[in-house]
Design a protein around this motif. Structure first.
Motif, PDB file in Angstrom:
ATOM      1  N   PRO A   1      36.174  43.190  39.327  1.00  0.00           N
ATOM      2  CA  PRO A   1      35.631  42.627  40.699  1.00  0.00           C
ATOM      3  C   PRO A   1      36.221  43.307  41.898  1.00  0.00           C
ATOM      4  O   PRO A   1      35.749  43.347  42.789  1.00  0.00           O
ATOM      5  N   TYR A   2      37.166  43.997  41.602  1.00  0.00           N
ATOM      6  CA  TYR A   2      38.204  44.648  42.714  1.00  0.00           C
ATOM      7  C   TYR A   2      37.788  45.989  42.727  1.00  0.00           C
ATOM      8  O   TYR A   2      38.345  46.891  43.771  1.00  0.00           O
ATOM      9  N   GLY A   3      36.903  46.619  41.878  1.00  0.00           N
ATOM     10  CA  GLY A   3      36.536  47.983  42.070  1.00  0.00           C
ATOM     11  C   GLY A   3      36.762  48.733  40.518  1.00  0.00           C
ATOM     12  O   GLY A   3      37.074  47.806  39.677  1.00  0.00           O
ATOM     13  N   PRO A   4      36.631  50.166  40.635  1.00  0.00           N
ATOM     14  CA  PRO A   4      36.808  50.919  39.176  1.00  0.00           C
ATOM     15  C   PRO A   4      38.177  50.859  38.790  1.00  0.00           C
ATOM     16  O   PRO A   4      39.116  50.738  39.857  1.00  0.00           O
ATOM     17  N   GLN A   5      38.259  50.585  37.509  1.00  0.00           N
ATOM     18  CA  GLN A   5      39.638  50.402  36.935  1.00  0.00           C
ATOM     19  C   GLN A   5      39.623  51.430  35.895  1.00  0.00           C
ATOM     20  O   GLN A   5      38.902  51.206  34.799  1.00  0.00           O
ATOM     21  N   VAL A   6      40.701  52.295  35.698  1.00  0.00           N
ATOM     22  CA  VAL A   6      40.886  53.053  34.549  1.00  0.00           C
ATOM     23  C   VAL A   6      41.366  52.127  33.119  1.00  0.00           C
ATOM     24  O   VAL A   6      42.246  51.149  33.519  1.00  0.00           O
ATOM     25  N   LEU A   7      41.137  52.095  32.092  1.00  0.00           N
ATOM     26  CA  LEU A   7      41.417  51.350  30.760  1.00  0.00           C
ATOM     27  C   LEU A   7      42.387  52.241  30.194  1.00  0.00           C
ATOM     28  O   LEU A   7      42.473  53.412  30.085  1.00  0.00           O
TER      29      LEU A   7
ATOM     30  N   SER B   1      43.729  45.362  31.796  1.00  0.00           N
ATOM     31  CA  SER B   1      43.673  46.855  32.154  1.00  0.00           C
ATOM     32  C   SER B   1      43.862  47.633  30.693  1.00  0.00           C
ATOM     33  O   SER B   1      43.827  48.972  30.576  1.00  0.00           O
ATOM     34  N   PHE B   2      43.813  47.032  29.604  1.00  0.00           N
ATOM     35  CA  PHE B   2      43.759  47.605  28.468  1.00  0.00           C
ATOM     36  C   PHE B   2      42.572  47.791  27.949  1.00  0.00           C
ATOM     37  O   PHE B   2      41.813  46.837  27.756  1.00  0.00           O
ATOM     38  N   ALA B   3      42.373  49.076  27.182  1.00  0.00           N
ATOM     39  CA  ALA B   3      41.171  49.205  26.832  1.00  0.00           C
ATOM     40  C   ALA B   3      40.678  48.232  25.436  1.00  0.00           C
ATOM     41  O   ALA B   3      39.801  47.807  25.285  1.00  0.00           O
ATOM     42  N   SER B   4      41.811  47.820  25.056  1.00  0.00           N
ATOM     43  CA  SER B   4      41.603  47.002  23.778  1.00  0.00           C
ATOM     44  C   SER B   4      41.276  45.764  24.083  1.00  0.00           C
ATOM     45  O   SER B   4      40.737  45.074  23.310  1.00  0.00           O
ATOM     46  N   SER B   5      41.056  45.353  25.232  1.00  0.00           N
ATOM     47  CA  SER B   5      40.518  44.123  25.645  1.00  0.00           C
ATOM     48  C   SER B   5      39.341  44.151  26.030  1.00  0.00           C
ATOM     49  O   SER B   5      38.615  43.007  26.599  1.00  0.00           O
TER      50      SER B   5
ATOM     51  N   GLN C   1      44.207  39.304  34.733  1.00  0.00           N
ATOM     52  CA  GLN C   1      42.809  39.567  35.438  1.00  0.00           C
ATOM     53  C   GLN C   1      42.838  40.746  36.266  1.00  0.00           C
ATOM     54  O   GLN C   1      41.968  41.315  36.827  1.00  0.00           O
ATOM     55  N   ILE C   2      44.124  41.146  36.735  1.00  0.00           N
ATOM     56  CA  ILE C   2      44.222  42.376  37.632  1.00  0.00           C
ATOM     57  C   ILE C   2      45.204  43.520  37.552  1.00  0.00           C
ATOM     58  O   ILE C   2      46.366  42.872  37.028  1.00  0.00           O
ATOM     59  N   ASP C   3      45.013  44.753  37.546  1.00  0.00           N
ATOM     60  CA  ASP C   3      46.043  45.662  37.432  1.00  0.00           C
ATOM     61  C   ASP C   3      46.976  45.751  38.675  1.00  0.00           C
ATOM     62  O   ASP C   3      46.257  45.378  39.793  1.00  0.00           O
ATOM     63  N   SER C   4      48.012  46.464  38.508  1.00  0.00           N
ATOM     64  CA  SER C   4      48.959  46.443  39.989  1.00  0.00           C
ATOM     65  C   SER C   4      49.885  47.715  39.654  1.00  0.00           C
ATOM     66  O   SER C   4      50.605  48.049  38.775  1.00  0.00           O
ATOM     67  N   TYR C   5      49.236  49.033  40.448  1.00  0.00           N
ATOM     68  CA  TYR C   5      49.823  50.073  40.307  1.00  0.00           C
ATOM     69  C   TYR C   5      50.987  50.181  41.344  1.00  0.00           C
ATOM     70  O   TYR C   5      52.083  50.550  41.106  1.00  0.00           O
TER      71      TYR C   5
END
Ligand code: VGL
Ligand code: ZN
Length: 201
Positions: free
Chosen positions: A75-81, A58-62, A115-119
């Motif tokens: 793979p799970y949809g759009p993600q904000v960086l 989820s980091f833009a730097s990645s 590999q996956i973010d979690s809000y």
């Protein structure tokens, strides 16, 4: 004091979401005294902590050529960086020093899979990988949730809508939350919470 069927869920009151932090939310620290005071009214208290490994997806730097607050397709949809934030063990990932963490029954950490973010406090951003919080609350007999914390339009909103979807009676204390408000995200989040049956006070 309410009985233990009612839990207070305190979302991500961490240094990186407070002024001076890597993903600072305006006035993020202003809610701390009110949240501490509210803890005394609840028989069950859960804190959540955003907790990413270095180099999290989820980091833009990645992502080569991407800037913070841009978007990427996962793979799970759009993600904000996001800017790098809440890296495991860092000062930014620690709870705000003024937050009273002693009365917490449980600290749930989320966003630890690279590999996956979690809000949400309940599910990762695929909306299906569980954090385990649902089972914890159900086995304790908790049916009603009050949510406070950071940020209103991301982690609080996702947690509240998931909680309502799971059948909990959810109230968000908007006065004890603060928002990032990226491109109108606060308005959208408030609509989605209301549509999910969340009470916003
Ligand atoms: C959050 C963006 C990224 C939040 C966490 O706590 O709302 N927002 N990680
Ligand atoms: Zn995060």
């Amino acid at each position: 004091m309410r009985d233990a069927t009612e839990a207070l869920i305190v979302i991500d009151i961490q240094n990186d979401f407070c002024p001076g932090g890597a993903l600072a939310v305006a006035e993020g620290d202003a809610i701390v005294p009110g949240v501490n005071a509210l803890m005394e009214e609840f028989g069950a208290l859960v804190l959540t902590q955003d907790w990413h490994p270095a180099g999290h997806s989820s980091f833009a730097s990645s992502h080569a050529g991407k800037e913070p607050f841009g978007m990427v397709e996962m793979p799970y949809g759009p993600q904000v960086l996001w800017p790098d934030h809440c890296v495991q063990g860092s000062h930014g990932a620690a709870f705000h020093a003024g937050l009273n963490t002693d009365p917490a029954d449980l600290v749930i950490r989320k966003g630890f899979r690279p590999q996956i973010d979690s809000y949400s406090a309940f599910f990762e951003n695929d909306r299906s990988t569980p954090t385990g919080l649902e089972g914890y609350l159900h086995t304790r007999g908790v049916t009603r949730l009050t949510m406070v914390g950071l940020a209103t339009d991301f982690c609080v909103a996702y947690s509240a809508t998931d909680g309502a979807r799971l059948g909990f009676d959810v109230t968000v204390r908007a006065d004890l939350c603060r928002a990032i408000d990226l491109d109108g995200s606060l308005g959208i989040a408030l609509e989605q919470m209301a549509a999910a049956g969340v009470t916003i006070t």
